[in-house]
Write a protein that holds these residues in place. Sequence first.
Motif, PDB file in Angstrom:
ATOM      1  N   GLU A  23     -10.543 -11.957  10.425  1.00 16.71           N
ATOM      2  CA  GLU A  23      -9.809 -12.653  11.501  1.00 16.71           C
ATOM      3  C   GLU A  23      -9.663 -14.149  11.193  1.00 16.71           C
ATOM      4  O   GLU A  23      -8.653 -14.759  11.508  1.00 16.71           O
ATOM      5  N   LYS A  24     -10.679 -14.695  10.573  1.00 21.34           N
ATOM      6  CA  LYS A  24     -10.673 -16.136  10.294  1.00 21.34           C
ATOM      7  C   LYS A  24      -9.736 -16.498   9.140  1.00 21.34           C
ATOM      8  O   LYS A  24      -9.145 -17.575   9.133  1.00 21.34           O
ATOM      9  N   ARG A  25      -9.632 -15.606   8.136  1.00 23.22           N
ATOM     10  CA  ARG A  25      -8.973 -16.034   6.890  1.00 23.22           C
ATOM     11  C   ARG A  25      -7.765 -15.213   6.442  1.00 23.22           C
ATOM     12  O   ARG A  25      -7.040 -15.651   5.546  1.00 23.22           O
ATOM     13  N   ALA A  26      -7.543 -14.048   7.030  1.00 24.84           N
ATOM     14  CA  ALA A  26      -6.426 -13.210   6.545  1.00 24.84           C
ATOM     15  C   ALA A  26      -5.110 -13.978   6.624  1.00 24.84           C
ATOM     16  O   ALA A  26      -4.240 -13.827   5.772  1.00 24.84           O
ATOM     17  N   SER A  71       0.820  -1.225   0.000  1.00 25.01           N
ATOM     18  CA  SER A  71       0.000   0.000   0.000  1.00 25.01           C
ATOM     19  C   SER A  71       0.848   1.267   0.000  1.00 25.01           C
ATOM     20  O   SER A  71       0.417   2.304  -0.515  1.00 25.01           O
ATOM     21  N   ALA A  72       2.056   1.179   0.582  1.00 23.87           N
ATOM     22  CA  ALA A  72       2.935   2.354   0.660  1.00 23.87           C
ATOM     23  C   ALA A  72       3.260   2.907  -0.721  1.00 23.87           C
ATOM     24  O   ALA A  72       3.597   4.082  -0.861  1.00 23.87           O
ATOM     25  N   LEU A  73       3.140   2.073  -1.740  1.00 27.60           N
ATOM     26  CA  LEU A  73       3.444   2.524  -3.101  1.00 27.60           C
ATOM     27  C   LEU A  73       2.289   3.313  -3.723  1.00 27.60           C
ATOM     28  O   LEU A  73       2.416   3.862  -4.805  1.00 27.60           O
ATOM     29  N   PHE A  74       1.145   3.324  -3.028  1.00 24.46           N
ATOM     30  CA  PHE A  74      -0.074   3.924  -3.597  1.00 24.46           C
ATOM     31  C   PHE A  74      -0.575   5.083  -2.734  1.00 24.46           C
ATOM     32  O   PHE A  74      -0.406   5.080  -1.520  1.00 24.46           O
ATOM     33  N   ASP A  75      -1.239   6.036  -3.379  1.00 23.90           N
ATOM     34  CA  ASP A  75      -1.832   7.156  -2.646  1.00 23.90           C
ATOM     35  C   ASP A  75      -3.145   6.776  -1.990  1.00 23.90           C
ATOM     36  O   ASP A  75      -3.537   7.339  -0.979  1.00 23.90           O
ATOM     37  N   SER A  76      -3.857   5.842  -2.609  1.00 27.24           N
ATOM     38  CA  SER A  76      -5.126   5.383  -2.048  1.00 27.24           C
ATOM     39  C   SER A  76      -5.290   3.902  -2.374  1.00 27.24           C
ATOM     40  O   SER A  76      -4.788   3.423  -3.398  1.00 27.24           O
ATOM     41  N   VAL A  77      -5.961   3.215  -1.476  1.00 25.41           N
ATOM     42  CA  VAL A  77      -6.060   1.754  -1.570  1.00 25.41           C
ATOM     43  C   VAL A  77      -7.476   1.313  -1.278  1.00 25.41           C
ATOM     44  O   VAL A  77      -8.083   1.733  -0.290  1.00 25.41           O
ATOM     45  N   TYR A  78      -8.002   0.444  -2.141  1.00 25.17           N
ATOM     46  CA  TYR A  78      -9.291  -0.200  -1.871  1.00 25.17           C
ATOM     47  C   TYR A  78      -9.067  -1.692  -1.685  1.00 25.17           C
ATOM     48  O   TYR A  78      -8.264  -2.306  -2.378  1.00 25.17           O
ATOM     49  N   MET A  79      -9.790  -2.269  -0.731  1.00 25.49           N
ATOM     50  CA  MET A  79      -9.716  -3.716  -0.493  1.00 25.49           C
ATOM     51  C   MET A  79     -11.134  -4.227  -0.258  1.00 25.49           C
ATOM     52  O   MET A  79     -11.955  -3.538   0.341  1.00 25.49           O
ATOM     53  N   SER A  80     -11.419  -5.422  -0.741  1.00 29.22           N
ATOM     54  CA  SER A  80     -12.765  -6.001  -0.624  1.00 29.22           C
ATOM     55  C   SER A  80     -12.809  -7.033   0.501  1.00 29.22           C
ATOM     56  O   SER A  80     -11.801  -7.636   0.837  1.00 29.22           O
ATOM     57  N   PHE A  81     -14.022  -7.231   1.035  1.00 30.87           N
ATOM     58  CA  PHE A  81     -14.169  -8.223   2.108  1.00 30.87           C
ATOM     59  C   PHE A  81     -14.939  -9.473   1.703  1.00 30.87           C
ATOM     60  O   PHE A  81     -15.249 -10.292   2.543  1.00 30.87           O
ATOM     61  N   TYR A  82     -15.258  -9.601   0.415  1.00 31.68           N
ATOM     62  CA  TYR A  82     -15.988 -10.827   0.074  1.00 31.68           C
ATOM     63  C   TYR A  82     -15.292 -11.639  -1.017  1.00 31.68           C
ATOM     64  O   TYR A  82     -15.899 -12.483  -1.622  1.00 31.68           O
ATOM     65  N   LYS A  83     -14.005 -11.364  -1.247  1.00 31.03           N
ATOM     66  CA  LYS A  83     -13.247 -12.216  -2.154  1.00 31.03           C
ATOM     67  C   LYS A  83     -12.559 -13.279  -1.276  1.00 31.03           C
ATOM     68  O   LYS A  83     -13.244 -14.118  -0.708  1.00 31.03           O
ATOM     69  N   GLY A  84     -11.242 -13.208  -1.173  1.00 27.32           N
ATOM     70  CA  GLY A  84     -10.523 -14.197  -0.362  1.00 27.32           C
ATOM     71  C   GLY A  84     -11.012 -14.267   1.080  1.00 27.32           C
ATOM     72  O   GLY A  84     -10.987 -15.317   1.706  1.00 27.32           O
ATOM     73  N   ILE A  85     -11.450 -13.144   1.604  1.00 27.20           N
ATOM     74  CA  ILE A  85     -11.895 -13.115   2.997  1.00 27.20           C
ATOM     75  C   ILE A  85     -13.260 -13.778   3.158  1.00 27.20           C
ATOM     76  O   ILE A  85     -13.557 -14.350   4.208  1.00 27.20           O
ATOM     77  N   GLY A  86     -14.080 -13.709   2.111  1.00 29.37           N
ATOM     78  CA  GLY A  86     -15.351 -14.434   2.142  1.00 29.37           C
ATOM     79  C   GLY A  86     -16.401 -13.838   3.055  1.00 29.37           C
ATOM     80  O   GLY A  86     -17.249 -14.556   3.594  1.00 29.37           O
ATOM     81  N   GLY A  87     -16.386 -12.528   3.249  1.00 32.93           N
ATOM     82  CA  GLY A  87     -17.452 -11.866   4.005  1.00 32.93           C
ATOM     83  C   GLY A  87     -18.707 -11.724   3.155  1.00 32.93           C
ATOM     84  O   GLY A  87     -18.854 -12.367   2.111  1.00 32.93           O
ATOM     85  N   ILE A  88     -19.608 -10.871   3.619  1.00 37.84           N
ATOM     86  CA  ILE A  88     -20.913 -10.780   2.957  1.00 37.84           C
ATOM     87  C   ILE A  88     -20.908  -9.716   1.870  1.00 37.84           C
ATOM     88  O   ILE A  88     -21.396  -9.935   0.771  1.00 37.84           O
ATOM     89  N   SER A 120     -19.300  -8.902   9.785  1.00 38.11           N
ATOM     90  CA  SER A 120     -18.908 -10.103   9.045  1.00 38.11           C
ATOM     91  C   SER A 120     -17.552  -9.903   8.374  1.00 38.11           C
ATOM     92  O   SER A 120     -16.762 -10.851   8.297  1.00 38.11           O
ATOM     93  N   ALA A 121     -17.272  -8.695   7.923  1.00 36.74           N
ATOM     94  CA  ALA A 121     -15.950  -8.426   7.348  1.00 36.74           C
ATOM     95  C   ALA A 121     -14.868  -8.687   8.395  1.00 36.74           C
ATOM     96  O   ALA A 121     -13.863  -9.341   8.126  1.00 36.74           O
ATOM     97  N   ASP A 122     -15.118  -8.183   9.589  1.00 36.90           N
ATOM     98  CA  ASP A 122     -14.129  -8.338  10.654  1.00 36.90           C
ATOM     99  C   ASP A 122     -13.989  -9.808  11.056  1.00 36.90           C
ATOM    100  O   ASP A 122     -12.877 -10.313  11.222  1.00 36.90           O
ATOM    101  N   TYR A 123     -15.112 -10.481  11.184  1.00 37.53           N
ATOM    102  CA  TYR A 123     -15.092 -11.895  11.586  1.00 37.53           C
ATOM    103  C   TYR A 123     -14.302 -12.748  10.579  1.00 37.53           C
ATOM    104  O   TYR A 123     -13.426 -13.520  10.957  1.00 37.53           O
TER     105      TYR A 123
END
Lengths: 365, 365
Positions: B253-256, B195-212, B247-250
């Motif tokens: 924690e479970k999958r990161a 992220s340090a290489l970027f001015d702004s960062v978006y991350m999703s919670f329902y891909k690898g993390i599998g949230g809702i 659910s994102a947080d749960y």
Amino acid sequence: MANTLRESYNKTNYKLGNHGKRNVQVLKEALQEIDENVESDIYGQGKIIEDFQEKMAKLLGKETAVFFPSGTMAQQIALRIWCDEKDLGKVAYHPLSHLEIHEQDGLKKLHKIETILLADETRVIELEDIKEMENGVACVLLELPQREIGGQLPSFETLVQISSYCKEQGIKLHLDGARLLEVLPFYQKTAAEVSALFDSVYMSFYKGIGGIAGAILAGSREFTSQSKVWKRRYGGDLISLYPYILSADYYYEKRASKMAEYYESAKELAAFFNECEGIHTLPIVPVSNMFHVHFELEKAEAEAILTAVQKMTGIGISGYINVINENASAFEISLGDAYKDIPTEIVREMFGVLSGKISEVRREK
Amino acid sequence: MANTLRESYNKTNYKLGNHGKRNVQVLKEALQEIDENVESDIYGQGKIIEDFQEKMAKLLGKETAVFFPSGTMAQQIALRIWCDEKDLGKVAYHPLSHLEIHEQDGLKKLHKIETILLADETRVIELEDIKEMENGVACVLLELPQREIGGQLPSFETLVQISSYCKEQGIKLHLDGARLLEVLPFYQKTAAEVSALFDSVYMSFYKGIGGIAGAILAGSREFTSQSKVWKRRYGGDLISLYPYILSADYYYEKRASKMAEYYESAKELAAFFNECEGIHTLPIVPVSNMFHVHFELEKAEAEAILTAVQKMTGIGISGYINVINENASAFEISLGDAYKDIPTEIVREMFGVLSGKISEVRREK
């Protein structure tokens, strides 16, 4: 001081307004009876969302309906569709419309849509306001009830007249029905009968219904199909909206039939307030489950009184109060399930204490 | 035929990809340990949302972060902010960027932002593409991994070079990190280091993390504070986002911490596919938890084979397959918790059956 008021409100056992706390239990209760194997909606498709949209379309007497994460999104999109259809980027609404004062000018910033403000900040829009407005708007938005002035309503006859006038003039009529179900007991009409006067209708699920969030936008198939494209453009076409849909449906089933009760409670409670010298409600007689409570006292004085009364009686009246001018302040109240939990005797006692406190302050002046 | 494939997939006991079904249990599991008295966030404020935003800002090494209902909304807003800052409505990204192909042109329709397409549809963006682009863009968006080409990545050195070049040129660099955590095992870097290489960062919670659903947008305080205004304008500032946040947080924690496992699984599974004549993966060796599986067969043939193999083996390979050209078809696979549930022996057996079926079809030609 504001924090003291909020704190004293939070600590009370009873509350005059709303349905109870907005905590995680609200979601847990809605999910309790839902089978864990029920599959998520996926980007606007699937049984959960389609069934609910159909149910709401039927309720509103419209061909189709689309579930949105928010009314802000739904209504901007509705107005944009009507503007595009007429190739005319201008709409008209009340100066205290949600779009004008609570959306950081999303309509203007995202769509370059111009707005004409109808009526003034003290009253609802009447037929004359629309007849007198400058020529050329694609759409008029009416909010029922007009929330920022205590939830006031035009007569149903006025609505009918506005509707025919707009039809004659080729102006689309959109209903900001965030609190549509809440006004039905006053109008003595069904949701479909009110909606029939409008080309498009938005309704919210977290006002009188007390869901978690979410909105429905209803209209013709052509209209809603365009709204789905805009919903995708806005980033509102989430992979899963079911937490909101399931709770909207659950609380709709639980509370849609209780709007007359909330309306009666509102009239009763407003009468109690109006008996206190130095307080009046807007409107004097509510026409829905909501009204505003005006204190003829400056904010700090009203705050101190409310805090004291809440501490003494254990009844939550309000967690905030806004400045109206240097001698007046006000808060909003919306009746829900909570009011019926308070024994009437205790409510009366509280108003006795409130009256006494106000007299005290006024005598000292 | 497509329905047959989908049906056969749904009926399998095991699945190669993902974390399991997207059903209501996913939400129920996330809520199970949450105290029912925990209070909702309210229009972007409150402990639930503020704590999570702070946690994500820390993870991404940015000053602040804002939770959004969707990445579509978050990213359009990020680009708009950078365009406004430079008073220049032009950005550059990959021709298969989510913004270009999956958002009904929201960026263009809502913001009138022009786009320059970098590289081509077969490969990732390299430093040269950015150096050679026409002058004058406010922002370059890089997607890591580039999902629509199987999840490919530039080298980390390239990222560093692009980052310094953009800084020199006064071009903002935005990370579409929908799958940011998923690429960390390949880069052997922390989320903050990327992220340090970027001015702004978006991350999703329902891909690898599998949230809702839901997304985070991180950057400087000035940037995120502007993004909150736009979130309100979009109708994304919901009264309650907690079903997604909890659910994102749960699932975070479970999958990161399992992204390396998913990455290893992806490499193993891709190797199995590549052993089958007539199949290859893109990339051949995955660089994250995802890849595309290409069949050197027309869609209908591949569909029939997949359906048969799924019925015979009880292993779900894919519920769909897309046309690439008249002699080729492909689907995407993302590794998650489900893969580890399948005994390796059974996976091997399935690939034996798959290989046999393909050979059969090819012999018949």
